[in-house]
Design a protein around this motif. Structure first.
Motif, short mmCIF file in Angstrom:
data_model
loop_
_atom_site.label_atom_id
_atom_site.label_comp_id
_atom_site.label_asym_id
_atom_site.label_seq_id
_atom_site.Cartn_x
_atom_site.Cartn_y
_atom_site.Cartn_z
N GLN A 137 2.77 -6.98 2.48
CA GLN A 137 3.22 -5.98 1.52
C GLN A 137 4.01 -4.90 2.25
N ARG A 163 5.40 -9.16 -0.79
CA ARG A 163 5.71 -8.29 -1.91
C ARG A 163 6.33 -7.01 -1.35
N VAL A 168 8.36 -3.25 -2.24
CA VAL A 168 8.78 -2.19 -3.16
C VAL A 168 9.75 -1.29 -2.41
N ALA A 219 7.42 -10.95 -4.61
CA ALA A 219 7.85 -9.98 -5.61
C ALA A 219 8.69 -8.92 -4.93
N GLU A 268 10.46 -5.08 -6.09
CA GLU A 268 10.62 -4.06 -7.13
C GLU A 268 11.34 -2.86 -6.53
N THR A 312 2.91 -3.42 -8.30
CA THR A 312 3.45 -4.48 -7.43
C THR A 312 2.63 -4.67 -6.16
#
Length: 268
Positions: A77, A103, A105, A128, A130, A149
């Motif tokens: 992450q 993931r 962000v 993912a 975002e 997220t």
């Protein structure tokens, strides 16, 4: 990729004042900039010729740090604050190449970054990606927006590449870092770069002064001591605090030392 036409620009965009995200993009060889950005970028380069090397070294550091984190450190992450305009080898591309389920962000408050990000920052099917429109000075807002997220109960790589130099008050910058790192668990990492006047670069101080008089946002350099304070209580990953160009370079590919500190550290 190019700057949107003037009649479709977000209302908050100033095409008559140079902005860091666009000038940085210019130094990296991108196309997302206006004449004023190129003019200021060229003036800064004239005063401080190695600024292009700084920009490229910072970007290369991002790639090496993310590959290490997604690979050897097992981080899945990433919270990338102050991401800037998308170019090649963005955080999610590097992370998901190593760990497809990573993931990511991204956080920025520049409207042109926002205009491009949602169409360009795509994700692997397993992972993912975002984008959050927010200011680095509001870590609480960032953390709340990231929760859908990112699982903040699991380790996160908090990335602040070059962004703290735009927070002129050092106590405020320290508060931002501490609030972010307090919100993530043991095993999380902090990734930092920051300009300095301690690693050479004739003209650097004058170039920063010119920038602050002619562009936005204003910038400040910090010493090694001040930079180290951001990492207090964390365990530095080897080789510690170095010029970002010298942080784990590929064998035989170490570039010139640039006036930009870089470091990665782990939360105990």
């Amino acid at each position: 990729m190019s700057v949107p036409r003037s009649n479709s620009l977000p209302a908050r965009v100033r095409s008559d004042v140079a902005h860091n995200a666009r000038v940085w993009n210019y130094w990296l060889g991108g196309t997302d900039h206006f004449p004023v950005d190129r003019a200021v970028g060229d003036r800064v380069t004239g005063m401080y010729p190695s600024i292009g090397e700084v920009a490229r070294a910072d970007r290369a550091f991002l790639g090496r740090a993310v590959r290490y984190l997604a690979g050897d450190a097992g981080i899945g992450q990433f919270l990338d604050i102050g991401t800037g305009l998308p170019t090649a080898e963005n955080t999610h591309e590097v992370a998901q190449h190593t760990a497809p389920d990573a993931r990511v962000v991204y956080v920025d408050n520049d409207p042109i970054v926002l205009a491009h990000a949602r169409s360009l920052l795509t994700s692997s099917p397993e992972g993912a990606t975002e984008y959050i429109e927010a200011d680095a000075r509001h870590p609480g807002q960032i953390l709340r927006a990231a929760r859908p997220t990112l699982d903040l109960e699991r380790p996160v790589a908090v990335m602040l590449l070059g962004i703290l130099s735009f927070v002129l008050d050092t106590d405020e910058a320290l508060r931002i870092v501490r609030q972010l790192m307090d919100a993530v668990p043991s095993g999380s990492h902090l990734v930092l770069t920051h300009p300095t006047l301690e690693l050479g670069g004739e003209g650097n101080e004058a170039a920063m002064r010119f920038w602050n008089e002619n562009a936005t946002p204003p910038i400040t350099a910090r010493t090694r001591f001040e930079f180290a304070a951001f990492l207090s209580g964390l365990d530095l990953v080897e080789p510690g605090i170095v010029s970002c160009a010298r942080w784990r370079p590929a064998p035989g590919s170490s570039g010139p030392e640039v006036a930009q500190f870089g470091a990665v550290a782990r939360k105990r």
